[in-house]
Design a protein around this motif. Structure first.
Motif, mmCIF file in Angstrom:
data_model
loop_
_atom_site.group_PDB
_atom_site.id
_atom_site.type_symbol
_atom_site.label_atom_id
_atom_site.label_comp_id
_atom_site.label_asym_id
_atom_site.label_seq_id
_atom_site.Cartn_x
_atom_site.Cartn_y
_atom_site.Cartn_z
ATOM 1 N N UNK A 162 -1.969 6.270 -12.221
ATOM 2 C CA UNK A 162 -1.531 6.580 -10.873
ATOM 3 C C UNK A 162 -2.564 6.056 -9.886
ATOM 4 N N UNK A 163 -2.204 4.967 -9.207
ATOM 5 C CA UNK A 163 -3.110 4.397 -8.219
ATOM 6 C C UNK A 163 -2.890 5.048 -6.866
ATOM 7 N N UNK A 164 -3.880 4.894 -5.998
ATOM 8 C CA UNK A 164 -3.795 5.544 -4.692
ATOM 9 C C UNK A 164 -2.900 4.762 -3.742
ATOM 10 N N UNK A 165 -2.666 3.504 -4.039
ATOM 11 C CA UNK A 165 -1.898 2.685 -3.108
ATOM 12 C C UNK A 165 -2.828 1.918 -2.192
ATOM 13 N N UNK A 166 -2.217 1.031 -1.443
ATOM 14 C CA UNK A 166 -2.983 0.048 -0.706
ATOM 15 C C UNK A 166 -3.779 0.638 0.462
ATOM 16 N N UNK A 167 -3.164 1.531 1.231
ATOM 17 C CA UNK A 167 -3.802 1.997 2.467
ATOM 18 C C UNK A 167 -5.078 2.811 2.218
ATOM 19 N N UNK A 168 -5.042 3.829 1.358
ATOM 20 C CA UNK A 168 -6.291 4.549 1.095
ATOM 21 C C UNK A 168 -7.393 3.614 0.577
ATOM 22 N N UNK A 169 -6.985 2.640 -0.207
ATOM 23 C CA UNK A 169 -7.936 1.655 -0.728
ATOM 24 C C UNK A 169 -8.531 0.838 0.415
ATOM 25 N N UNK A 170 -7.662 0.424 1.326
ATOM 26 C CA UNK A 170 -8.121 -0.370 2.468
ATOM 27 C C UNK A 170 -9.086 0.428 3.344
#
Lengths: 305, 298
Positions: free
Chosen positions: B118-126
């Motif tokens: 389960x990845x956090x997705x792009x925005x939290x990563x950004x």
């Protein structure tokens, strides 16, 4: 006593812990901090407030997405594109592996294999540049070929054209990945006991029946596992390819969630909204993969977990 | 009768696979031809297998461009630094995780495995990249790619295949842990390290996204991002020029020669793709094994 023993063991491995330290820190920073940051989807994110300091917004941004007049189109486009890629893109590497497996001339087989991996190693930017050049109606080789053999009366504008959009998306995806994805099936086929083919031959089975009764069952398990994994990406259509191939002309059928998240988040700076859309996407993906996994376990006894 | 059917199948199969193989390689041949042909001449079309008006002008002009040199430098630099650091750090981690006696081994394996489900997705990563001050820095190319779960698993699986006795006897000879790693483990890991180097090297070489979305300083853009920016600019430009050439080209100035934006772009494409084409056939047997190792565990 036990405790001191454990400490002794840990101390004895101190170098190994030192080896792991950079990794532990990295995974914390680049995987767990973003996981913790998912909460921005439920907050009015401001840069100074950060992950935890921004005020709560509840489900506001999810509501905003579902109220957006294009949200259903975005979801529909995403599912259509990824389903097409999943179904066709999943079958093609198996077909290629089967055909290659029937080739007895090893040198020929090896050459075709080597060529087939080639597109996997270039970027989507390169692939799209190649497509622009090859598919252009103004003297591009593909249109030239099709018109010269009489398949076309006049050149077609393949790119930025809704009529050809899905074919182009699925076709380029297959072109890029087919060779690479067939490696695993080739390996599974190499592991099939040759005596099974001999036995099938003695029973009078021809080429096609051998493929049907020996080759396909031999790759069944690996195919099921890969299919389960692939369904996890049903909610993402491949952002690199679509960022590059979708333009204003094809927006109605080519706008997908992945690209929407990047556009809204980075270009428009609506980070909380984009995070909410992204989270919606990830949750559906997780549910999908768990569901398909369960179905696969019931139907075929093969499952991931 | 039966014999005939067999060979028909073979004939069709060979014919189909030959066409398939050609479709994989031809686009690359075509851009090579285009880049070696006079730009204005290429616009007339009907250019397929050999340059009509051979020239190195396109390459000369591409190499004169400061921005392209700079981008090429960035790409090479990030690939070299990225590969060395990635392979070193992943091997260290994999070596530790390959030791069954290590207390906490299961925990740490799970710790690095969990984010793949389960990845956090792009925005939290950004946002994380922003908070770490990586945006608009050269290191945004390197640091976020330092580790990769699958690569660690592939190396670990390989290391577990090295016989314990080798390390034991080295220990008896008075080697310390670090020396064992350096003099016994690393020299035996050549094949797997070659595989991982290729994987991560290609990732670095091909990454255009980081340059497009995390970096705005033009001096920091890699070649792939440069090519990406040309995609939209070129399409409009070259198709209108091409249309003009097709309509009037044959009758107007035939001696007209020189590079066009499109021929320059093809030359740039060739020098971008070429290094990969040179490297990968030699590493093929390694990466096929790498795919296998990864799939067994994955």
């Amino acid at each position: 006593m036990n405790e001191t023993l454990l400490w002794k063991r840990i101390w004895r491995h101190k170098l190994l812990y030192l080896f792991m330290l950079p990794g532990i820190v990295w995974f914390f920073l680049f995987s767990y901090v973003p996981l913790y940051g998912i909460q921005v989807a439920f907050r009015d994110f401001t840069f100074s407030g950060g992950f935890t300091g921004s005020p709560w917004a509840g489900m506001k941004y999810f509501q905003q997405f579902f109220d957006y007049y294009q949200s259903s189109a975005l979801i529909r486009n995403t599912i259509i594109i990824s389903a097409l890629k999943l179904l066709i893109g999943f079958a093609m590497p198996i077909l290629l592996a089967i055909l290659l497996n029937e080739v007895r001339q090893l040198k020929f087989k090896k050459t075709v294999q080597t060529l087939s991996y080639l597109p996997y190693f270039v970027s989507w930017v390169v692939v799209v540049t190649l497509m622009q050049r090859l598919l252009t109606p103004y003297g591009g080789p593909v249109n030239d070929l099709l018109t010269s053999i009489g398949l076309l009366k006049e050149p077609i504008q393949f790119l930025n054209n809704t009529t050809w959009f899905y074919q182009i998306i699925v076709g380029s995806d297959i072109w890029k990945n087919i060779g690479w994805n067939s490696i695993i099936y080739m390996a599974a086929m190499a592991g099939i006991d040759q005596q099974l083919y001999e036995a099938a031959k003695i029973d009078g089975a021809g080429r096609f029946r051998q493929i049907w009764h020996v080759t396909l069952p031999g790759i069944r398990n690996i195919a099921v596992i890969l299919f389960i994994l692939a369904t996890g990406s049903l909610m993402s259509a491949g952002y690199e390819q679509l960022l590059l191939l979708n333009g204003p002309a094809t927006a109605a059928i080519g706008s997908v969630l992945d690209v929407h998240v990047i556009g809204a988040g980075i270009s428009q700076g609506r980070l909380s909204y984009a995070a909410a859309v992204g989270l919606f996407q990830s949750v559906i993906a997780l549910v999908l993969i768990l569901t398909v996994n369960r179905i696969a376990r019931k139907v075929s006894d093969v499952s991931l977990f | 009768m039966k014999k005939w059917r067999f060979s028909l199948f073979n004939a069709l199969n060979y014919a189909f696979l030959t066409l398939f193989g050609l479709s994989m390689i031809y686009p690359f041949i075509y851009i090579l031809v285009y880049s070696l042909n006079d730009g204005k001449d290429s616009m007339m079309g009907a250019l397929y297998f050999l340059p009509r008006k051979f020239t190195l002008e396109n390459y000369a002009q591409v190499f004169e461009n400061h921005l392209i040199w700079q981008a090429y430098k960035i790409t090479i630099l990030r690939t070299l630094i990225g590969v060395v650091l990635h392979v070193t750090l992943c091997t260290m981690m994999a070596y530790a995780l390959s030791k069954k006696t290590l207390p906490g081994r299961t925990f740490f394996t799970f710790y690095i495995f969990l984010p793949t489900i389960f990845g956090a997705g792009f925005i939290p990563y950004f946002i994380t990249l922003q908070k770490l001050h990586l945006i608009n820095s050269f290191w945004v190319y390197v640091i976020p790619l330092l580790f990769n779960f699958m690569h660690i698993v592939i190396i670990r699986t390989f290391l577990q295949g090295i016989p314990e006795e080798l390390e034991e006897s080295a220990r008896i000879d008075g080697y310390g842990d670090f020396q064992i790693f350096l003099r016994i483990v690393l020299p035996l890991s050549g094949p797997v390290l070659a595989t991982i180097s290729l994987f991560i090297g290609v990732t670095h070489w091909n990454d255009w996204f980081s340059g497009a979305y995390y970096v705005s300083n033009k001096e920091l853009l890699p070649v792939q991002t440069l090519l990406q920016q040309m995609l939209t600019e070129m399409e409009a430009l070259s198709s209108s020029m091409q249309r003009a050439a097709q309509q009037g080209g044959q009758t107007v100035n035939v001696s007209m020669a020189g590079a066009t934006p499109e021929s320059l772009r093809m030359a740039l494409l060739v020098i971008t793709v070429f290094p990969i084409l040179c490297v990968y056939p030699f590493l093929q047997r390694y990466f096929v094994k790498g795919v296998m190792l990864g799939s067994v565990k994955g």
